[in-house]
Design an enzyme around this catalytic site. Structure first.
Site, PDB file in Angstrom:
ATOM      1  CB  SER A  63      70.009   3.131  19.604  1.00  0.00           C
ATOM      2  OG  SER A  63      70.695   4.275  18.804  1.00  0.00           O
TER       3      SER A  63
ATOM      4  CD  GLU B  14      52.363 -15.692   3.230  1.00  0.00           C
ATOM      5  OE1 GLU B  14      53.356 -16.484   2.209  1.00  0.00           O
ATOM      6  OE2 GLU B  14      51.059 -15.949   2.379  1.00  0.00           O
TER       7      GLU B  14
ATOM      8  CG  HIS C 125      53.378 -17.905  -0.167  1.00  0.00           C
ATOM      9  ND1 HIS C 125      52.958 -18.822   0.512  1.00  0.00           N
ATOM     10  CD2 HIS C 125      53.023 -19.327  -1.322  1.00  0.00           C
ATOM     11  CE1 HIS C 125      53.648 -19.789   1.058  1.00  0.00           C
ATOM     12  NE2 HIS C 125      53.674 -19.986  -0.224  1.00  0.00           N
TER      13      HIS C 125
ATOM     14  CB  CYS D  90      51.066 -22.775   1.528  1.00  0.00           C
ATOM     15  SG  CYS D  90      52.517 -23.539   0.383  1.00  0.00           S
TER      16      CYS D  90
ATOM     17  CB  VAL E 259      66.343   2.404  12.723  1.00  0.00           C
ATOM     18  CG1 VAL E 259      64.827   2.441  12.932  1.00  0.00           C
ATOM     19  CG2 VAL E 259      66.361   3.356  11.696  1.00  0.00           C
TER      20      VAL E 259
END
Length: 525
Positions: A240, A183, A181, A85, A238
């Protein structure tokens, strides 16, 4: 052990909302990458020594004065470059092509591009064929400006009806530009294009995988920490939890976890954390029951921001007290993840787009005099979850819906009281249980219950009761920046409402929140 950082891609950020997504896609392919601001120096690029460079998108116009440009070294380094882009536009302009400003004819959303010639980037890729036998690809566009003349040495690879250069390539120099794009999932073959670039064109090996990341992290932790002791604030979340498991593998009993039960957790959550990490995995955990301390500190406080600050301050006080008891600890472990690092890195010129994220831990005392251990600082959240699975943490814990740092402190509206928290915990547990039973939990992005400090009349048997109201909230979202309220079935909502009112003494009415974001936020406070 293969070096997981041996092959790598550098992504230069020009401010696109999709830039982190590019990095996540390259990682999913199995290649390490880093995301830097566009105004990096030649020396920094040389030191990083990437196998290829991706110029990401951005909101600015190449035609505007002082708009961002890629460092000239990018095109002189002798390595492959992919412009996406805005990245394609600045590549074209910097190498002698032309870009014109869009005048009401930009392309936004779904588009079909027609392939004009073969290219290594698009090898064996097509979604359909037109009447002339030309391959067609379904892609996602988001641009106003467009390339009107490509640089010398480039060929047009694809076009649309309004964009003569939807893709361009200089195969000899291995420079590629795409106006769409790759992605985003709407570009159906986008992952294959990125895979061709990273693996085939740049020659990277797919060494970046959960088992290798764990092996590498453990080796690095052993080298960094040696025989020292480490202290970690374990929340049961999640980040820690994964840090705890990595450190446990690396240094065993030299890790001390401090778990602060603030009385604002979900139903039975404190017991579950202790059972999993203490009893099952055998970690050394200090369990601090601080419910009364947190609730006392918030007495009479209704303002959400004030509540957040109090919860943060009290946690820091307790953690500081407990850490002083661990006199031999030389290191503090934190669950900092890669988006936190991106945010704090910023830009040399101040022009680069800064991606905001929530820091995992903040505000710990400066005088703790401990070294910092951050084993997740290279990882995105989805990667943290994947290595958590590999480390043996349960799927249901790793893929639970997001839970705010202040916990029920911001899901009880107004002043927080133990009575309110207890009622909310039980109501919320019923909602989540029913979502699982109806196979709806993983179909919504986040679901929870909110306690409203208002009383409403209800009928129970022959009598009336005057009790509290809760609101159910469920949303669907991709990035949590915008969200739609989830259209849950009426019979399901009725079942949840009946269970809560009948089973939770003290609640007389259940409502369902049908606000989107914007204008509302996902959380109520």
């Amino acid at each position: 052990m293969s070096d997981i950082h041996e092959h790598k891609i550098l992504i230069l950020d020009f401010g696109s909302q999709y830039t982190q997504l590019i990095a996540r896609r390259i990682r999913e392919i199995g290649v390490y990458c880093e995301l830097w601001a566009w105004d990096v120096t030649e020396a920094q690029i040389r030191e990083f020594a990437p196998n290829g460079i991706i110029l990401a998108g951005g909101p600015e116009s190449v035609t505007a004065e002082n708009s961002p440009r890629a460092p000239e070294y990018v095109f002189n380094a002798g390595i492959p470059v992919l412009g996406i882009c805005y990245g394609m536009q600045t590549m074209s302009e910097q190498l002698g092509g032309k870009v014109i400003q869009g005048v009401g004819e930009g392309e936004f959303g779904y588009a079909q591009i027609e392939m004009l010639t073969k290219s290594a980037l698009f090898k064996d890729i097509e979604d359909a064929v037109n009447s002339e036998g030309k391959p067609l690809l379904d892609v996602w566009m988001s641009h106003g400006d467009k390339v009107s003349a490509i640089p010398e040495g480039f060929v047009a690879v694809a076009k649309t009806d309004t964009c003569p250069f939807a893709a361009m390539a200089n195969e000899e120099k291995r420079f590629y530009g795409v106006q769409f794009h790759p992605e985003v999932t709407h570009t159906r073959q986008g992952m294959r294009m990125l895979s061709h670039f990273a693996l085939d064109i740049c020659g990277c090996a797919a060494n970046w995988k959960p088992s290798s990341i764990i092996e590498d992290a453990i080796e690095r932790l052993k080298k960094q920490i040696g025989d020292d002791e480490v202290i970690l604030g374990l929340s049961g979340g999640v980040d820690s939890s994964v840090v705890a498991m990595l450190l446990h593998r690396a240094i065993g009993k030299k890790l001390t976890c401090v778990f602060v039960d603030n009385g604002l957790l979900r139903l039975n959550e404190a017991a579950q954390v202790m059972e999993m990490f203490g009893d099952h995995f055998g970690l050394n955990i200090i369990h601090v029951d601080a419910e009364n301390r947190f609730l006392d500190a918030m007495k009479g406080v209704a303002d959400p921001e004030a509540k957040r600050k109090i919860i943060g301050r009290v946690f820091v006080e307790i953690f500081d007290e407990e850490s002083k008891k661990c006199a031999n600890a030389k290191w503090l472990a934190q669950g900092t993840i890669y988006p936190d690092v991106i945010e704090s890195a910023g830009s040399a010129t101040g022009k680069a787009h800064v991606i905001k994220s929530h820091h995992n831990v903040g505000g710990l005392p400066d005088d703790m005099a401990l070294g910092l251990v951050e084993p997740l600082r290279e990882l995105f959240k989805d990667e943290v979850r994947k290595i958590g699975l590999e480390l043996g943490l349960p799927y249901n814990m790793l893929y639970r819906h997001p839970f705010p740092g202040p916990g029920l402190g911001v899901r009880v509206l107004g002043e927080v009281k133990k009575e309110y928290c207890d009622l909310l915990r039980r109501a919320d547990a019923i909602f989540i249980e029913e979502l699982h039973k109806a196979d709806l939990y993983n179909k919504v992005s986040q679901a929870f219950t909110v306690f409203l400090p208002v009383r409403s009349v209800g009928v129970m048997g022959d009598g009336r009761k005057y009790d509290w109201v809760v609101s159910l909230r469920a949303v669907e979202t991709i990035d949590f920046m915008t969200a739609h309220w989830a259209h849950l079935p009426y019979d399901f909502l009725g079942r949840v409402s009946n269970r809560i009112i009948n089973e939770v003494d003290g609640i007389s009415r259940v409502v369902y929140d049908i606000s989107g974001k914007p204008p509302a936020t996902i959380e109520w406070e």
